[in-house]
Design an enzyme around this catalytic site. Structure first.
Site, PDB file in Angstrom:
ATOM      1  N   SER A 131       0.825  -1.215   0.000  1.00  0.00           N
ATOM      2  CA  SER A 131       0.000   0.000   0.000  1.00  0.00           C
ATOM      3  C   SER A 131       0.855   1.259   0.000  1.00  0.00           C
ATOM      4  O   SER A 131       1.956   1.278   0.556  1.00  0.00           O
ATOM      5  CB  SER A 131      -0.921   0.011   1.222  1.00  0.00           C
ATOM      6  OG  SER A 131      -1.785  -1.104   1.219  1.00  0.00           O
ATOM      7  N   GLU A 246      -3.147 -14.326   0.615  1.00  0.00           N
ATOM      8  CA  GLU A 246      -3.580 -13.428   1.681  1.00  0.00           C
ATOM      9  C   GLU A 246      -5.079 -13.538   1.905  1.00  0.00           C
ATOM     10  O   GLU A 246      -5.554 -13.502   3.041  1.00  0.00           O
ATOM     11  CB  GLU A 246      -3.198 -11.987   1.340  1.00  0.00           C
ATOM     12  CG  GLU A 246      -3.497 -10.990   2.438  1.00  0.00           C
ATOM     13  CD  GLU A 246      -3.001  -9.595   2.114  1.00  0.00           C
ATOM     14  OE1 GLU A 246      -2.758  -8.820   3.047  1.00  0.00           O
ATOM     15  OE2 GLU A 246      -2.874  -9.272   0.917  1.00  0.00           O
TER      16      GLU A 246
END
Length: 384
Positions: A131, A246
């Site tokens: 991110s 994930e």
């Protein structure tokens, strides 16, 4: 999908239970939440015990250092360790659940030999550098640049919500290696040594007061080209492999934990008189059915992962979407059971409730998961 336990798998369960019963009482006290060096040592110490006992990377392929366990053995391991109250992977979760499986699937033999054994032994910790401050949920809009200079990339940029950067040795890092390419191309996946000159970490404090996330600033950091996993500019495809782990299998242990919490909630409601509330009982019953269904979906996703070479499919997005909201509902219900004591910031369920707020954002927002389900499973046209 046949998850009926064989005699051999029931023998595996019994062996695991016996080992857990013997080793858990010998563990040192768990360090305080803000003692990150202590937490790293505790989490990696547990990983080392798993490794020495042959339980580390249980479901990883044998050629990646694992035991190549069946899906049922994998699920038995998750059930039994959670029910016994064994430590979670903790600071080692990125290495064990994201970066390690990605390298096992996409890395060269040299990369697998270098990075996988230390993850399984509990020698090294990984963090995630995906991110960015200006990208929001649009991961492909990342701006961190990596310019090729001989046998190295020179990396500059910033990352945010970098999990466990404060104690990590390595970072799974996404960088833009071709700024002229469309945003989903021109991206590469690098293994960044966290001790490299030019890496600066600034911890971020969460609503619950914890600091497991950080901002990371990269100022002309040199990363060897040999640390690139996958081809140059093929990082988006490699990233999809990481995200499939994930979203598809990284949360499976937490489903077992939520089911245990649900049982504790029912017991607490009976003790404090809230069990007489028919609306509350209905909520608890619906949540019981919800998490039973999520566990079945978990079994499906784990089996599908094993059948496709260890990489989960898009069913992980279905799981991630529903699990995120179910977890929030679980801890909202916990607040109803606790009553006024749910305002006590020191209560475990209160902290879990605060933490649950992030689940509809972390690992891909619920909006992103809905788009994936719509486009890749239902075959709907892409949104404009």
């Amino acid at each position: 999908m046949d998850l009926t336990c064989t005699d051999a798998e029931e023998g595996f369960r019994a062996q695991l239970r016996a080992w857990l019963a013997a080793v858990l009482p010998t563990l040192p006290p768990k360090p305080s939440p803000d003692n990150w060096p202590g937490r790293r040592a505790y989490d990696l110490g547990w990983q080392r015990r798993l490794y020495d006992a042959g339980y580390a990377g249980l479901h990883w392929p044998v050629d990646a250092g694992g035991r190549g366990a069946t899906p049922t053995q994998h699920l038995i391991f998750l059930e039994e360790t959670e029910r016994a109250g064994a430590p979670y992977v903790g600071a080692n979760f990125v290495g064990l659940l994201h970066a390690g499986p990605t390298i096992a699937a996409e890395g060269t033999p040299e990369q697998r030999a270098r990075w996988l054994p230390p993850v399984l032994r509990g020698d090294e910790v990984w963090c995630q550098g995906f991110s960015e401050p200006d990208a929001g949920s649009d991961l492909a809009a990342l701006r961190t640049r990596a310019v090729r200079d001989g046998d190295s990339y020179v990396v500059s940029g910033a990352k945010i919500w970098t999990s466990h950067a404060e104690v990590a040795d390595w970072c799974e890092l996404l960088v833009r290696t071709d700024p002229t390419a469309p945003k989903h191309r021109g991206i590469s996946w690098l293994a960044l040594p966290m001790g490299a000159p030019g890496v600066t970490i600034r911890p971020l404090r969460t609503l619950a007061g914890s600091t497991e996330f950080a901002e990371m600033f990269l100022d002309e950091v040199r990363v060897p080209v040999a640390n690139r996993v996958g081809a140059e500019n093929d990082g988006w495809r490699v990233t999809m492999v990481t995200l499939s782990f994930e979203r598809g299998t990284a949360f499976v242990g937490e489903v077992v934990a939520c089911r245990r919490t649900l049982g504790q909630l029912a017991a607490a409601a009976k003790e404090n008189g809230r069990w007489d509330d028919t609306v509350l009982r209905r909520k608890l019953g619906r949540l019981h059915a919800e998490f039973a269904a999520l566990w079945r979906l978990t079994q499906w996703n784990v089996s599908e992962s094993e059948a496709t070479g260890g990489v989960p499919g898009v069913g992980g997005s279905v799981f991630k979407l529903r699990y995120s909201h179910a977890r929030q509902e679980l801890y909202d219900t916990a607040a109803e059971v606790l009553g006024a004591s749910s305002l006590d910031a020191g209560h475990e369920w209160t902290l879990d409730r605060l933490s649950s707020l992030s689940y509809t954002i972390a690992a891909g927002t619920s909006q992103i998961q809905r788009n994936i389900v719509a486009e890749r499973i239902l075959g709907l046209p892409k949104g404009r």
